[in-house]
Design an enzyme around this catalytic site. Sequence first.
Site, PDB file in Angstrom:
ATOM      1  N   HIS A  82      -1.500  42.365 -51.034  1.00  0.00           N
ATOM      2  CA  HIS A  82      -0.760  41.581 -50.039  1.00  0.00           C
ATOM      3  C   HIS A  82      -0.662  40.139 -50.492  1.00  0.00           C
ATOM      4  O   HIS A  82      -1.655  39.536 -50.884  1.00  0.00           O
ATOM      5  CB  HIS A  82      -1.476  41.628 -48.680  1.00  0.00           C
ATOM      6  N   ASP A 161       0.172  43.155 -32.917  1.00  0.00           N
ATOM      7  CA  ASP A 161       0.445  41.967 -33.746  1.00  0.00           C
ATOM      8  C   ASP A 161       1.873  41.489 -33.590  1.00  0.00           C
ATOM      9  O   ASP A 161       2.150  40.290 -33.613  1.00  0.00           O
ATOM     10  CB  ASP A 161       0.144  42.268 -35.219  1.00  0.00           C
ATOM     11  N   ARG A 168       2.912  33.483 -30.845  1.00  0.00           N
ATOM     12  CA  ARG A 168       2.359  32.363 -31.634  1.00  0.00           C
ATOM     13  C   ARG A 168       3.484  31.532 -32.235  1.00  0.00           C
ATOM     14  O   ARG A 168       3.419  30.308 -32.285  1.00  0.00           O
ATOM     15  CB  ARG A 168       1.473  32.913 -32.772  1.00  0.00           C
ATOM     16  N   SER A 183      -4.218  39.108 -38.094  1.00  0.00           N
ATOM     17  CA  SER A 183      -2.855  39.640 -38.143  1.00  0.00           C
ATOM     18  C   SER A 183      -2.605  40.354 -39.478  1.00  0.00           C
ATOM     19  O   SER A 183      -2.161  41.512 -39.519  1.00  0.00           O
ATOM     20  CB  SER A 183      -1.878  38.465 -37.948  1.00  0.00           C
ATOM     21  N   LYS A 187      -2.809  44.840 -40.292  1.00  0.00           N
ATOM     22  CA  LYS A 187      -1.685  45.598 -40.874  1.00  0.00           C
ATOM     23  C   LYS A 187      -2.098  46.266 -42.179  1.00  0.00           C
ATOM     24  O   LYS A 187      -1.721  47.408 -42.465  1.00  0.00           O
ATOM     25  CB  LYS A 187      -0.490  44.661 -41.082  1.00  0.00           C
TER      26      LYS A 187
HETATM   27  N1  URA Z   1       1.627  36.756 -42.014  1.00  0.00           N
HETATM   28  C1  URA Z   1       1.226  37.612 -41.078  1.00  0.00           C
HETATM   29  O1  URA Z   1       1.425  38.812 -41.198  1.00  0.00           O
HETATM   30  N2  URA Z   1       0.552  37.133 -40.012  1.00  0.00           N
HETATM   31  C2  URA Z   1       0.289  35.824 -39.842  1.00  0.00           C
HETATM   32  O2  URA Z   1      -0.305  35.454 -38.859  1.00  0.00           O
HETATM   33  C3  URA Z   1       0.741  34.949 -40.828  1.00  0.00           C
HETATM   34  C4  URA Z   1       1.402  35.440 -41.914  1.00  0.00           C
END
Ligand code: URA
Length: 442
Positions: A82, A161, A168, A183, A187
């Site tokens: 990631h 999320d 947010r 977050s 994932k």
């Molecule tokens: N990328 C994400 O998936 N979540 C965040 O909070 C910031 C960047």
Amino acid sequence: MRMHEIIIEKRDGKELSREQIDWVIQGCTDGSIPDYQLSAWLMTIYFSGMTRKEMFALTDAMTKSGERIDLSSIPGVKVDKHSTGGVGDKTTLITGPIVAACGVPVAKMSGRGLGHTGGTVDKLESIPGFRTELSRDTFLRIVSETGISVIGQSENIAAADKKLYALRDVTGAIDSIPLIASSVMSKKIASGADAILLDVKTGRGAFMDSLDRSIRLARVMVSIGENAGRRTIALVTDMDEPLGFAIGNSLEVIEAIETLHGRGPADLQKVCLELAANMLLLAEKADELADCRILAEKALQDGSAFERFKLMTAAQGGDVRYLDDPGLFPKAPLVLPVTAAKSGFVEAVDALAVGNASLLLGAGRLRKEDGVDHRAGLLLKKKIGDWVDAGEVLAELYTDAEDKGREATRLTAGAFEIDEKIPAMPKLIHARVTAESSATYD
Ligand code: URA
């Protein structure tokens, strides 16, 4: 439980229990907690922070709030990667095939570009025919047959999320380490890999511009991954200047192809090999990182990584003739040169300004529902440390309309800092964070 009491406890700096966090995430997912209370709760976290215990509980609750991918039918250690997002970051297109060529299955879900940062899915879709929306069965079959598949992130992964991120985004609560970490990691954990390599970008074009905060984010994400039983390593890599020369979807695919042939820009190749070596270490391909580096270099040099990229492209419907002959990619109708106002050494190339220029040229999107022009973007002709004569070309902009080019030209020209002194060359990899240690690098 009552939401306003939970908000007050967090506001007053108390540690929330797992039960309280589970209850909030459940209420977020089923819609029983109104947005104004969720927003207030997020803001209390923004200001009060979270303990590790709270972050582990929040990540776990978010992971369980949506679909979870089961990769157990694919033999071997599955390693995910990631990136926190950058400009010119086409590393997945290179690192994924390298790792797959070394025998490690890559089953990866990626995102689309948003704002000044690009997304792997848009880049892959610039290859005519390439499909990134596949059924779960097709995705798993392609990984089993070719060793690699990259598809779009399912909407249902970490369902809570999606809502929390949107709140947010409009309430100024994005930039919080506990909220970013939970977050991202929810994932990744829901996506099913056994181990996770994080590429935390730092610098002007990154989500986090301070190295100190980037390293803190990396440490928190590694501890969350390990707590969830996933071996996790983070590299903190530079995003002060764009990675490589190409920014924009098909331009980046062409640069990735060159890199898979061993002819890519030195900075891009170095970061990709280091990411790949760490993924191979996580997959236990060798005991030492140095040996994993040798495996990764070999896959790049002997052409096996490029072959994997072709296999994946063919399996996902893409026209591999474009990979064999990148000259076939459609060209943007306008090519606008940006020239240097004075002679000197390039001291900085502001990745944020270049990313915004690329967005204006049509390569990116401001809102999720916008489309992109796969041909649009920039090719940098000079990078930090290069000498440039006044009037020489610093970058070429690719677009379909003069008006898009005007502001992008101004932004790109302003992105270059030119000075008489020879500049210090930027560090590419700033730190490596593992469960055991955190070391600065290079
Ligand atoms: N990328 C994400 O998936 N979540 C965040 O909070 C910031 C960047």
